[in-house]
Structures are given as structure tokens and as C-alpha cells.
Design a protein around this motif. Structure first.
Motif, PDB file in Angstrom:
ATOM      1  N   ARG A   1       0.835  -1.202   0.000  1.00  0.00           N
ATOM      2  CA  ARG A   1       0.000   0.000   0.000  1.00  0.00           C
ATOM      3  C   ARG A   1       0.873   1.256   0.000  1.00  0.00           C
ATOM      4  NH1 ARG A   1      -3.897   0.854   5.031  1.00  0.00           N
ATOM      5  NH2 ARG A   1      -1.897   1.357   5.981  1.00  0.00           N
ATOM      6  N   GLU A   2       1.944   1.214   0.772  1.00  0.00           N
ATOM      7  CA  GLU A   2       2.849   2.359   0.866  1.00  0.00           C
ATOM      8  C   GLU A   2       3.477   2.674  -0.491  1.00  0.00           C
ATOM      9  OE1 GLU A   2       4.137   5.461   2.712  1.00  0.00           O
ATOM     10  OE2 GLU A   2       3.122   3.916   3.888  1.00  0.00           O
ATOM     11  N   GLU A   3       3.830   1.629  -1.226  1.00  0.00           N
ATOM     12  CA  GLU A   3       4.552   1.804  -2.480  1.00  0.00           C
ATOM     13  C   GLU A   3       3.636   2.075  -3.661  1.00  0.00           C
ATOM     14  OE1 GLU A   3       6.671  -1.883  -2.465  1.00  0.00           O
ATOM     15  OE2 GLU A   3       7.885  -1.294  -0.731  1.00  0.00           O
ATOM     16  N   ALA A   4       2.342   1.823  -3.497  1.00  0.00           N
ATOM     17  CA  ALA A   4       1.418   1.956  -4.628  1.00  0.00           C
ATOM     18  C   ALA A   4       1.382   3.368  -5.179  1.00  0.00           C
ATOM     19  CB  ALA A   4       0.013   1.513  -4.209  1.00  0.00           C
ATOM     20  N   GLU A   5       1.606   4.368  -4.335  1.00  0.00           N
ATOM     21  CA  GLU A   5       1.524   5.762  -4.779  1.00  0.00           C
ATOM     22  C   GLU A   5       2.878   6.323  -5.197  1.00  0.00           C
ATOM     23  OE1 GLU A   5       1.945   8.433  -0.815  1.00  0.00           O
ATOM     24  OE2 GLU A   5       0.072   7.311  -0.936  1.00  0.00           O
ATOM     25  N   ARG A   6       3.899   5.482  -5.227  1.00  0.00           N
ATOM     26  CA  ARG A   6       5.255   5.986  -5.465  1.00  0.00           C
ATOM     27  C   ARG A   6       5.804   5.504  -6.804  1.00  0.00           C
ATOM     28  NH1 ARG A   6       7.273   7.845  -0.494  1.00  0.00           N
ATOM     29  NH2 ARG A   6       6.021   7.153   1.297  1.00  0.00           N
ATOM     30  N   PRO A   7       6.780   6.226  -7.346  1.00  0.00           N
ATOM     31  CA  PRO A   7       7.447   5.747  -8.556  1.00  0.00           C
ATOM     32  C   PRO A   7       8.373   4.577  -8.221  1.00  0.00           C
ATOM     33  CG  PRO A   7       8.569   7.695  -7.729  1.00  0.00           C
ATOM     34  CD  PRO A   7       7.351   7.502  -6.861  1.00  0.00           C
TER      35      PRO A   7
ATOM     36  N   ASN B   1      11.654  14.439   3.478  1.00  0.00           N
ATOM     37  CA  ASN B   1      11.404  15.143   2.221  1.00  0.00           C
ATOM     38  C   ASN B   1       9.930  15.560   2.159  1.00  0.00           C
ATOM     39  OD1 ASN B   1      14.042  14.887   1.176  1.00  0.00           O
ATOM     40  ND2 ASN B   1      13.616  12.810   0.464  1.00  0.00           N
ATOM     41  N   PRO B   2       9.575  16.536   1.333  1.00  0.00           N
ATOM     42  CA  PRO B   2       8.163  16.936   1.214  1.00  0.00           C
ATOM     43  C   PRO B   2       7.278  15.732   0.884  1.00  0.00           C
ATOM     44  CG  PRO B   2       9.567  18.525   0.109  1.00  0.00           C
ATOM     45  CD  PRO B   2      10.462  17.376   0.499  1.00  0.00           C
ATOM     46  N   GLY B   3       6.162  15.620   1.604  1.00  0.00           N
ATOM     47  CA  GLY B   3       5.233  14.527   1.368  1.00  0.00           C
ATOM     48  C   GLY B   3       5.648  13.194   1.949  1.00  0.00           C
ATOM     49  N   ALA B   4       6.706  13.171   2.754  1.00  0.00           N
ATOM     50  CA  ALA B   4       7.189  11.908   3.347  1.00  0.00           C
ATOM     51  C   ALA B   4       6.097  11.268   4.194  1.00  0.00           C
ATOM     52  CB  ALA B   4       8.426  12.178   4.196  1.00  0.00           C
ATOM     53  N   THR B   5       6.182   9.953   4.336  1.00  0.00           N
ATOM     54  CA  THR B   5       5.251   9.213   5.177  1.00  0.00           C
ATOM     55  C   THR B   5       6.016   8.435   6.244  1.00  0.00           C
ATOM     56  OG1 THR B   5       5.210   7.363   3.615  1.00  0.00           O
ATOM     57  CG2 THR B   5       3.452   9.001   3.421  1.00  0.00           C
ATOM     58  N   LEU B   6       5.287   8.108   7.301  1.00  0.00           N
ATOM     59  CA  LEU B   6       5.824   7.334   8.428  1.00  0.00           C
ATOM     60  C   LEU B   6       4.849   6.216   8.741  1.00  0.00           C
ATOM     61  CD1 LEU B   6       7.522   6.889  11.110  1.00  0.00           C
ATOM     62  CD2 LEU B   6       6.043   8.614  12.134  1.00  0.00           C
TER      63      LEU B   6
ATOM     64  N   LEU C   1      10.129   4.109   8.974  1.00  0.00           N
ATOM     65  CA  LEU C   1       9.507   2.933   9.571  1.00  0.00           C
ATOM     66  C   LEU C   1       9.924   2.864  11.037  1.00  0.00           C
ATOM     67  CD1 LEU C   1       7.895   0.262   9.175  1.00  0.00           C
ATOM     68  CD2 LEU C   1      10.098  -0.834   8.659  1.00  0.00           C
ATOM     69  N   ASP C   2       8.943   2.745  11.914  1.00  0.00           N
ATOM     70  CA  ASP C   2       9.202   2.632  13.348  1.00  0.00           C
ATOM     71  C   ASP C   2       8.425   1.426  13.852  1.00  0.00           C
ATOM     72  OD1 ASP C   2       8.939   2.797  16.181  1.00  0.00           O
ATOM     73  OD2 ASP C   2       9.339   4.946  16.131  1.00  0.00           O
TER      74      ASP C   2
ATOM     75  N   LEU D   1       1.354   8.109   8.997  1.00  0.00           N
ATOM     76  CA  LEU D   1       1.366   9.562   9.067  1.00  0.00           C
ATOM     77  C   LEU D   1       1.995  10.122   7.795  1.00  0.00           C
ATOM     78  CD1 LEU D   1       1.995   8.383  12.129  1.00  0.00           C
ATOM     79  CD2 LEU D   1       2.257  10.791  12.657  1.00  0.00           C
ATOM     80  N   ARG D   2       1.594  11.345   7.474  1.00  0.00           N
ATOM     81  CA  ARG D   2       2.168  12.045   6.317  1.00  0.00           C
ATOM     82  C   ARG D   2       2.557  13.469   6.738  1.00  0.00           C
ATOM     83  NH1 ARG D   2       1.908  11.103   0.893  1.00  0.00           N
ATOM     84  NH2 ARG D   2       0.201   9.590   1.189  1.00  0.00           N
ATOM     85  N   LEU D   3       3.745  13.893   6.304  1.00  0.00           N
ATOM     86  CA  LEU D   3       4.178  15.248   6.572  1.00  0.00           C
ATOM     87  C   LEU D   3       3.302  16.218   5.801  1.00  0.00           C
ATOM     88  CD1 LEU D   3       6.377  17.043   7.911  1.00  0.00           C
ATOM     89  CD2 LEU D   3       7.687  16.810   5.779  1.00  0.00           C
ATOM     90  N   THR D   4       2.761  17.207   6.515  1.00  0.00           N
ATOM     91  CA  THR D   4       1.844  18.163   5.859  1.00  0.00           C
ATOM     92  C   THR D   4       2.585  19.445   5.478  1.00  0.00           C
ATOM     93  OG1 THR D   4       1.208  19.037   8.030  1.00  0.00           O
ATOM     94  CG2 THR D   4      -0.158  17.292   7.093  1.00  0.00           C
TER      95      THR D   4
END
Length: 198
Positions: free
Chosen positions: A33-39, A134-139, A109-110, A195-198
Motif C-alpha cells: 500500500r505504501e509503495e502503490a503511490e510511489r514511482p 522530504n516533502p510529502g514523506a510518510t511514516l 519505519l518505526d 502519518l504524512r508530513l503536511t
């Protein structure tokens, strides 16, 4: 808490690794799921409190430029001994992260690190992660819910996570797979936070 982990690694007591292996399929689904939105490749990932590096290696195998950070030398020695290309391990404190030694990242990843820290340490980890993001990073974080079991991290609430990670949006909270956990530990009701950096 790090003293307890150092003793556990020295004695070879690592129940969290057994639990992680048993829950690998559900973890892989979270990463899908995490990778689905990424290149492709998906970018740089930092595994906080990586231990012997199983999750760091998993991320590297999926195409991430993966870095694991931990302050337990014995665990890192084991991680480095079998590290494949694409996985790097750095000794460091998750409450004192530095861009000068680590760089910046797209994904964090934690797995059970945050919930073992004091409130001050949790805030320090979050500040460090934010500085490396980086902008838009996720945790993606898994943490115990509050419980009354002795000798374990006391757990955190969604409010604790939101307070520490000010400037990040909690996008989802869902129960973690407890298949491989000893029965008493299942009472900690661990949750996956995204979480996503806003």
C-alpha cells in the motif's frame, strides 16, 4: 530501555523478531500500500531502531534505498554481517537524528521504537524525523496501546502520536497482526499508524 535491549541481544532473547516473522504477510501488505503511490524505485527509507536489520533488508529487497539506525552495537554487527546491496546500517540515537550523517528520506519505519521512549524522547524522535523528511514523506509506526503489563513499554495513544508528530497528519490507525506474539503481549493491542508530513 536501550540497556534492556542490549542485554536481550547479548542473551539472544528477541521475541519481537519471531513475532515479526509470523506477521510478515501483513507487513508486506502495508508496504504494498505504501509503495502503490510511489514511482519505481520508491526512494529512501529510514528504519528507526532497526535492531538486527530484518525490516531494513526487507525494504532494500523491495527497491528502497534503505538505511537502518540503532544504538545497540551488537545488533548492528549482526545486521551488517548479512546486509545485501541497498541496505546500510548506521549506529545512532533515534532521539538525535542528523541530516549530516543520514541525509533525507521519503519514508520512515518505526516498529516498536517510539512506544518505548519517554514523552521528551518521543518529541525528540519526531523532531529528528521531521528534519530528515522530504516533502510529502510518510511514516509507518507500530506501537502498543496503553496497558498495565509490567516490564514492557507502557504504550501510546493516537493523541500521544499526534502531539509528538505535530506537523504530520495521521492518515490511518489499524490493529496490528499479533499472530506471532506471546499471548500476554497480545493484550497490548498494538496499532499501525500511518502519518504524512503536511
Amino acid at each position: 530501555m536501550s540497556v534492556g535491549y542490549a542485554v536481550a541481544y547479548r542473551l539472544g532473547i528477541r521475541p519481537w523478531e519471531r513475532a515479526g516473522s509470523a506477521a510478515q504477510a501483513s507487513f508486506d501488505a502495508l508496504l504494498d500500500r505504501e509503495e502503490a503511490e510511489r514511482p519505481r524505485p520508491p526512494g529512501r527509507a529510514l528504519d528507526l531502531g532497526c535492531g538486527r536489520g530484518h525490516n531494513t533488508v526487507t525494504l532494500a529487497g523491495r527497491g528502497w534505498d534503505a538505511v537502518g539506525v540503532d544504538n545497540i552495537q551488537r545488533a548492528l554487527d549482526d545486521a551488517r554481517a548479512s546486509a545485501p546491496a541497498g541496505a546500510k546500517f548506521v549506529q545512532g540515537d533515534v532521539t538525535a537524528l542528523s541530516t549530516s550523517t543520514l541525509g533525507t528520506f521519503d519514508f520512515f519505519l518505526d516498529v516498536g521504537c517510539f512506544h518505548g521512549l519517554s514523552k521528551e524522547q518521543q518529541a525528540a524522535e519526531a523532531r529528528g524525523v521531521t528534519s530528515l523528511a522530504n516533502p510529502g514523506a510518510t511514516l509507518l509506526m507500530v506501537a502498543f496501546s496503553p496497558h498495565g503489563l509490567p516490564l514492557l513499554p507502557s504504550g501510546v495513544t493516537s493523541e500521544d502520536v499526534a502531539t509528538a508528530y505535530a506537523g504530520w497528519a495521521i492518515e490511518s490507525v489499524e490493529p496490528a497482526d499479533t499472530t506471532g506474539m506471546p499471548k500476554p503481549l497480545r493484550r497490548t493491542a498494538p496499532q499501525w499508524y500511518r502519518l504524512r508530513l503536511t
